[in-house]
Design an enzyme around this catalytic site. Structure first.
Site, PDB file in Angstrom:
ATOM      1  N   SER A  30      -9.901  -0.856   7.285  1.00 32.61           N
ATOM      2  CA  SER A  30      -9.222  -0.595   6.020  1.00 32.61           C
ATOM      3  C   SER A  30      -8.493  -1.787   5.434  1.00 32.61           C
ATOM      4  CB  SER A  30      -8.242   0.573   6.180  1.00 32.61           C
ATOM      5  OG  SER A  30      -8.948   1.781   6.323  1.00 32.61           O
ATOM      6  N   LYS A  89       0.853  -1.189   0.000  1.00 33.73           N
ATOM      7  CA  LYS A  89       0.000   0.000   0.000  1.00 33.73           C
ATOM      8  C   LYS A  89       0.895   1.248   0.000  1.00 33.73           C
ATOM      9  CE  LYS A  89      -3.812   1.905   2.815  1.00 33.73           C
ATOM     10  NZ  LYS A  89      -4.630   1.618   4.029  1.00 33.73           N
ATOM     11  N   SER A 107      -9.357   1.702   3.403  1.00 29.61           N
ATOM     12  CA  SER A 107      -8.505   2.489   2.521  1.00 29.61           C
ATOM     13  C   SER A 107      -7.511   1.650   1.718  1.00 29.61           C
ATOM     14  CB  SER A 107      -7.724   3.533   3.332  1.00 29.61           C
ATOM     15  OG  SER A 107      -6.850   2.926   4.265  1.00 29.61           O
TER      16      SER A 107
END
Length: 537
Positions: A227, A123, A203
């Site tokens: 997330s 990420k 996210s």
């Protein structure tokens, strides 16, 4: 956009003759809706387990270089062309070089472990040397931290190949309450590979989509509250949110030291456990780490009979927000019983719904000091939250075309962490979710773990109104700092639905066993179909 170098690679993981062009940021929210390639079947990637890929490298059927080229080419074909998922925001320019070194080591008889030569995506709020860490923000578009995050060092030591970075909800979805999950100013809108106009959740949107669409066998996400669990669930994969401090937070753009963690995302529980095994290590600079805790073999927990004799409690109050999700959950409960578990229903938290407002206060207080400490350590070009707010105002047309930054502004208005309001909110949130929540429910019902639905089916991407999911069941573990794991359980109109197992702190091995046994019993994961909309055939 990265150009498509070749399209035939997805027929075999051993092809390596085509090399993608040098990457740039993937896509923009203003681009036209994606057009599905003529042969949708050619986009569907067969799940290749880490163990299978490792065995093929051991036998000489493939190599780390061939695997890395395969995934780079699939990113070009599926993420940048074809459906244009926008899951990958940048590629590691040294990926082939790293893979070459892993192959050289293998030839010399030095295999570091199960991840040796396996490509992994990160990420884009996780530092990796030689790469930008942007958190999706235009303000950090040129931010190249000087060293790896602690967990990236762990991955390199384990022999993994860092393939690239994934798009995310900008600032890990802590900029606005009106955001569209999976959108960032730098990376554009990530799309759900099952139905392309549906949200990937956030996210860790890009990480979830990338694994689901076969852009990498493994990805690392981060979670403050949902997330990892939410994007894993709506993209039909497995996600593990570990106990707070089990995986280092060093070198990760933060929201809340009280809740932040990184964790694995994979297409199976076994692969997620393999990645977790490599990530776990006590970081002496992480105040949540427990250096004296004994090592755990998470792979030993992968038993098909792990549910035999287990007592699983159903968190009914965390369900009931969608009748079709409830239908999937009833089938999941039947599967648990058939696997030998005793199901206690209901087994709700005594404090259900009571900790959210306290959690929000904690996040608002902790964000600014944690973020500014990261910006200073990583030598970022912007040093304060106020400066970021100013940047967004100055570049509003690109940074804030769809939603604002009211969470930034609310956090900037908060005082120091010594204020009684913060101290009380932190204590109350952890107590209501932890000792008086999950712990109390486990004890009162004498169960080994709790089960609920992860989240509603993926909702339509909506820039005008932002996210509008109907419900979720994962928050208690996030606020308490306890582990949770989601695994596919079924679908609603072709949209994946996941269940969540949660338990006490450091119960990862137990939960991995239950999730693996459930997964082997149900075999619910299906590959994405890349439909443009629910109305498409």
């Amino acid at each position: 956009m990265r150009s498509l170098a070749c399209t035939a690679f997805f027929l075999s993981v051993t092809l390596g003759g085509c090399t993608p062009d040098t990457p740039s940021a993937s896509g923009d929210a203003s681009e036209a809706q994606p057009a599905v390639a003529a042969t949708v079947d050619s986009l569907v990637a067969e799940d290749r387990s880490v163990a299978e890929l490792q065995a093929r490298m051991t036998s000489g059927d493939t190599s780390a270089v061939s695997l890395t080229r395969h995934y780079l080419e699939r990113i070009a074909a599926v993420d940048d062309a074809g459906p244009r998922l926008n899951a990958v925001i940048s590629l590691n320019p040294a990926a082939i070089e790293e893979a070459t070194e892993r192959d050289r080591e293998r030839s010399a008889g030095n295999v570091r472990g199960p991840l040796h030569g396996i490509p992994v995506l990160l990420k884009d709020n996780i530092d990796a040397r030689g790469m930008v860490t942007s958190a999706g923000s235009l303000a950090l578009a040129d931010h190249r931290p000087p060293q790896d995050a602690f967990l990236v060092s762990r991955l390199r030591e384990a022999g993994a190949v860092i393939l690239g970075k994934t798009n995310l909800s900008e600032w890990a979805n802590f900029r606005s309450t009106e955001s569209s999950s999976g959108w960032s100013g730098l990376g554009g809108q990530t799309r759900n590979p099952y139905v392309l106009d549906r949200s990937p959740c956030g996210s860790s949107s890009g990480s979830g989509v990338a694994v689901a669409a076969g852009l990498a066998p493994l990805a690392v996400g981060t979670e403050t509250d949902g997330s990892i669990i939410c994007p894993a669930a709506v993209n039909g994969i497995v996600g593990i949110k570990p106990t707070l401090g089990l995986v280092s937070r060093g070198g990760i753009v933060p929201i809340s030291p009280s809740q932040d963690t990184a964790g694995p995302m994979a297409s199976s529980v076994a692969d997620a456990a393999t990645l977790l095994q490599a990530l776990v290590a006590a970081d002496g600079e992480d105040p949540a780490a427990e250096p004296d805790r004994a090592e755990v073999d998470y792979l030993a927990a992968l038993r098909a009979d792990a549910l035999q004799g287990a007592r699983i409690g159903v968190m009914r109050k965390a369900m009931g927000y969608h009748p079709e999700v409830d239908r999937v959950m009833e089938a999941a409960i039947i599967a648990l019983r058939e696997a030998g578990a005793e199901v206690v229903d209901p087994a709700d938290l005594p404090t259900h719904g009571e900790f959210g407002k306290h959690e929000f206060e904690v996040l608002l207080y902790e964000f600014r000091p944690a973020l500014e400490a990261y910006l200073a350590r990583s030598k970022a070009p912007v040093g304060t939250l106020e400066a970021l707010i100013g940047f967004n105002r100055e570049h509003a047309a690109r940074s804030m075309p769809w939603f604002g930054q009211e969470l930034f502004e609310q956090s900037a208005a908060k005082g120091p962490l010594s204020e009684p309001a913060y101290v009380e909110a932190r204590e109350v949130a952890r107590r209501l979710a932890g000792t008086e929540g999950i712990d109390a429910a486990l004890a009162a019902h004498q169960v080994d773990a709790l089960l609920t639905s992860a989240v509603s089916p993926a909702w339509s991407i909506d820039f005008a109104n932002g996210d509008h999911f109907r419900g979720a069941g994962y928050s208690a573990a996030a606020v308490a700092g306890y582990p949770s794991i989601t695994v596919p359980a079924g679908s609603v109109h072709g949209l994946p639905i996941g269940v969540v197992f949660m338990g006490r702190a450091h119960d990862e091995a137990r939960l991995i066993g239950y999730a693996h046994a459930f997964e082997q019993r149900t075999r619910a994961r299906r590959p994405p179909s890349f439909r443009p909309s629910l109305l498409s055939p």
